[in-house]
Design a protein around this motif. Structure first.
Motif, PDB file in Angstrom:
ATOM      1  N   UNK A 288       0.826  -1.204   0.000  1.00  0.00           N
ATOM      2  CA  UNK A 288       0.000   0.000   0.000  1.00  0.00           C
ATOM      3  C   UNK A 288       0.863   1.260   0.000  1.00  0.00           C
ATOM      4  N   UNK A 289       1.976   1.229   0.721  1.00  0.00           N
ATOM      5  CA  UNK A 289       2.846   2.403   0.825  1.00  0.00           C
ATOM      6  C   UNK A 289       3.510   2.774  -0.498  1.00  0.00           C
ATOM      7  N   UNK A 290       3.525   1.848  -1.462  1.00  0.00           N
ATOM      8  CA  UNK A 290       4.159   2.119  -2.759  1.00  0.00           C
ATOM      9  C   UNK A 290       3.230   2.854  -3.722  1.00  0.00           C
ATOM     10  N   UNK A 291       1.950   2.978  -3.379  1.00  0.00           N
ATOM     11  CA  UNK A 291       1.024   3.732  -4.231  1.00  0.00           C
ATOM     12  C   UNK A 291       1.181   5.229  -3.959  1.00  0.00           C
ATOM     13  N   UNK A 292       1.026   6.014  -4.992  1.00  0.00           N
ATOM     14  CA  UNK A 292       1.140   7.472  -4.881  1.00  0.00           C
ATOM     15  C   UNK A 292      -0.256   8.069  -4.704  1.00  0.00           C
ATOM     16  N   UNK A 293      -0.860   7.787  -3.546  1.00  0.00           N
ATOM     17  CA  UNK A 293      -2.257   8.159  -3.300  1.00  0.00           C
ATOM     18  C   UNK A 293      -2.341   9.635  -2.898  1.00  0.00           C
ATOM     19  N   UNK A 294      -2.853  10.456  -3.818  1.00  0.00           N
ATOM     20  CA  UNK A 294      -2.962  11.899  -3.552  1.00  0.00           C
ATOM     21  C   UNK A 294      -4.405  12.400  -3.590  1.00  0.00           C
ATOM     22  N   UNK A 295      -5.297  11.618  -4.191  1.00  0.00           N
ATOM     23  CA  UNK A 295      -6.707  12.017  -4.291  1.00  0.00           C
ATOM     24  C   UNK A 295      -7.554  10.937  -3.644  1.00  0.00           C
ATOM     25  N   UNK A 296      -8.591  11.359  -2.905  1.00  0.00           N
ATOM     26  CA  UNK A 296      -9.519  10.418  -2.288  1.00  0.00           C
ATOM     27  C   UNK A 296     -10.935  10.784  -2.702  1.00  0.00           C
ATOM     28  N   UNK A 297     -11.725   9.777  -3.021  1.00  0.00           N
ATOM     29  CA  UNK A 297     -13.134   9.959  -3.377  1.00  0.00           C
ATOM     30  C   UNK A 297     -13.974   9.250  -2.330  1.00  0.00           C
ATOM     31  N   UNK A 298     -14.948   9.964  -1.762  1.00  0.00           N
ATOM     32  CA  UNK A 298     -15.805   9.371  -0.727  1.00  0.00           C
ATOM     33  C   UNK A 298     -17.269   9.635  -1.057  1.00  0.00           C
ATOM     34  N   UNK A 299     -18.089   8.635  -0.817  1.00  0.00           N
ATOM     35  CA  UNK A 299     -19.551   8.737  -0.975  1.00  0.00           C
ATOM     36  C   UNK A 299     -20.167   7.996   0.216  1.00  0.00           C
ATOM     37  N   UNK A 300     -20.088   8.606   1.425  1.00  0.00           N
ATOM     38  CA  UNK A 300     -20.461   7.888   2.651  1.00  0.00           C
ATOM     39  C   UNK A 300     -21.960   7.822   2.855  1.00  0.00           C
ATOM     40  N   UNK A 301     -22.406   7.023   3.825  1.00  0.00           N
ATOM     41  CA  UNK A 301     -23.821   7.016   4.207  1.00  0.00           C
ATOM     42  C   UNK A 301     -24.205   8.336   4.867  1.00  0.00           C
ATOM     43  N   UNK A 302     -25.474   8.447   5.283  1.00  0.00           N
ATOM     44  CA  UNK A 302     -25.991   9.720   5.786  1.00  0.00           C
ATOM     45  C   UNK A 302     -25.228  10.241   7.002  1.00  0.00           C
ATOM     46  N   UNK A 303     -24.611   9.354   7.762  1.00  0.00           N
ATOM     47  CA  UNK A 303     -23.878   9.777   8.955  1.00  0.00           C
ATOM     48  C   UNK A 303     -22.596  10.521   8.628  1.00  0.00           C
ATOM     49  N   UNK A 304     -22.168  10.518   7.363  1.00  0.00           N
ATOM     50  CA  UNK A 304     -20.949  11.213   6.982  1.00  0.00           C
ATOM     51  C   UNK A 304     -19.696  10.443   7.370  1.00  0.00           C
ATOM     52  N   UNK A 305     -18.572  11.157   7.433  1.00  0.00           N
ATOM     53  CA  UNK A 305     -17.287  10.530   7.738  1.00  0.00           C
ATOM     54  C   UNK A 305     -17.048  10.514   9.241  1.00  0.00           C
TER      55      UNK A 305
END
Length: 366
Positions: A288-305
């Motif tokens: 996982x640490x080798x990925x260059x993760x710079x953008x995150x997409x979230x579509x959570x339930x009604x309770x949010x994050x």
């Protein structure tokens, strides 16, 4: 006569939508947002799914719904304008068919319909009795006569005639994507608005750097088109049915740069923080640490994050956030104001004639 919200005249839709947008924009004022882009729905024929209780009255049989303000009073539904046209056509035909067929009618409790923009149809009939071979034989005749797939359900039983999913199609940036959508699994309910949401999300991703982490990916609704904007995507989903559908949809669309991992958002946040290791992440082609993760997409339930997920997304350059609850969206934006600012804001009317609305923001690191 009791009236349900969608029974408002379609001629009033644009005014009702505008009022809803004004209310949401007013409620969101405590946070700094750009002017909202407003994406309306079709006034009719937009829902891919419809569910009704079955009401037996001597020889008669009807679909009914219940008004939350009068929950004990059934409202007969002879026409359901929100449904896609294939459902609207099928409903009266099926009702008349069931009325005169005791094998299919007896102790029938609920009827559910799914359809697609391409015209596929799936019926689910739910019973308060065991389903036997006589029922299955009658159900096969029904499915053949109507040209549909059919699922029968009762306690601890599920019988499938044909298939238990439909396959829809959406076009994003000129490319067509096919989606397998399973019976009784979550799907975006409003097909025309979902088309707009997919294109909006794709456009907002243009120019984002690095790889993408997606939380709550479901059946891959957003994952499929977003994959074309990033070198690599890690998509997480806790639901087994959602994970299965996402993997099937990726294969069907020949998308090879996405890894789907069955994790909750909280577990994914723990993995990103190095708090816990998960065997399921060992299946990734690289750590996982080798990925260059710079953008995150979230579509959570009604309770949010939740707080842990908020801490996780705070580490990303860009946060693409789709929300079904403006209240929790506002709270989450306020929690992120010390690190991110909003560059785009949109409202999508997934649920016409109700107070519900889908909101979306893009937050970039300040």
């Amino acid at each position: 006569m009791n009236m349900l919200p969608w029974q408002t005249c379609p001629e009033d839709y644009e005014q009702l939508f505008a009022q809803k947008c004004v209310q949401v924009e007013s409620d969101m004022r405590p946070v700094s947002l750009p002017q909202a882009q407003r994406f309306s729905s079709s006034p009719e024929s937009y829902r891919v799914r419809a569910e009704f209780r079955i009401w037996h009255d001597d020889e008669d049989l009807n679909y009914v719904m219940f008004d939350p303000e009068s929950p004990r009073t059934p409202v007969i539904i002879s026409e359901f304008a929100p449904a896609l046209e294939p459902i609207r056509q099928l409903m009266p035909q099926l009702r008349d068919y069931l009325k005169v067929r005791p094998t299919l009618r007896r102790k029938l409790f609920q009827a559910e319909f799914m359809s697609t923009t391409t015209g596929e149809r799936l019926i689910t009939l739910i019973y308060h009795r065991a389903l036997d071979e006589e029922w299955e034989e009658a159900a096969r005749v029904l499915a053949e006569e109507f040209g549909v797939s059919l699922v029968g359900r009762s306690r601890k039983q599920k019988r499938v005639i044909g298939q238990d999913f439909v396959t829809d199609e959406f076009v994003v940036n000129g490319r067509s994507y096919r989606y397998r959508q399973y019976e009784q699994s979550f799907v975006q309910p409003n097909a025309p608005v979902n088309q707009k949401m997919l294109n909006w999300a794709w456009e907002q991703s243009a120019g984002c750097s690095g790889d993408l982490l997606e939380l709550y990916c479901g059946n891959g609704n957003f994952t499929l088109p977003l994959a074309s904007q990033y070198p690599n995507v890690i998509a997480t989903e806790l639901s087994k049915s959602g994970t299965r559908a996402a993997l099937e949809n990726l294969r069907a669309n020949e998308i090879e740069n996405v890894e789907v991992v069955r994790l909750s958002a909280e577990e994914a946040s723990q993995a990103m923080a190095g708090v816990r290791e998960f065997r399921r992440l060992a299946l990734l082609p690289k750590p996982l640490s080798d990925y260059d993760l710079r953008t995150v997409f979230v579509d959570p339930p009604r309770a949010g994050l939740d707080p842990a997920t908020l801490d996780c997304v705070r580490q990303f350059e860009t946060i693409l956030y789709v929300s079904c609850n403006p209240k929790t969206l506002k709270e989450n934006i306020q929690a992120l104001e010390d690190t991110h600012h909003a560059t785009s804001f949109a409202l999508f009317d997934q649920f016409p004639y109700t107070h519900h609305i889908e909101s979306a923001v893009v937050l970039r690191r300040s």
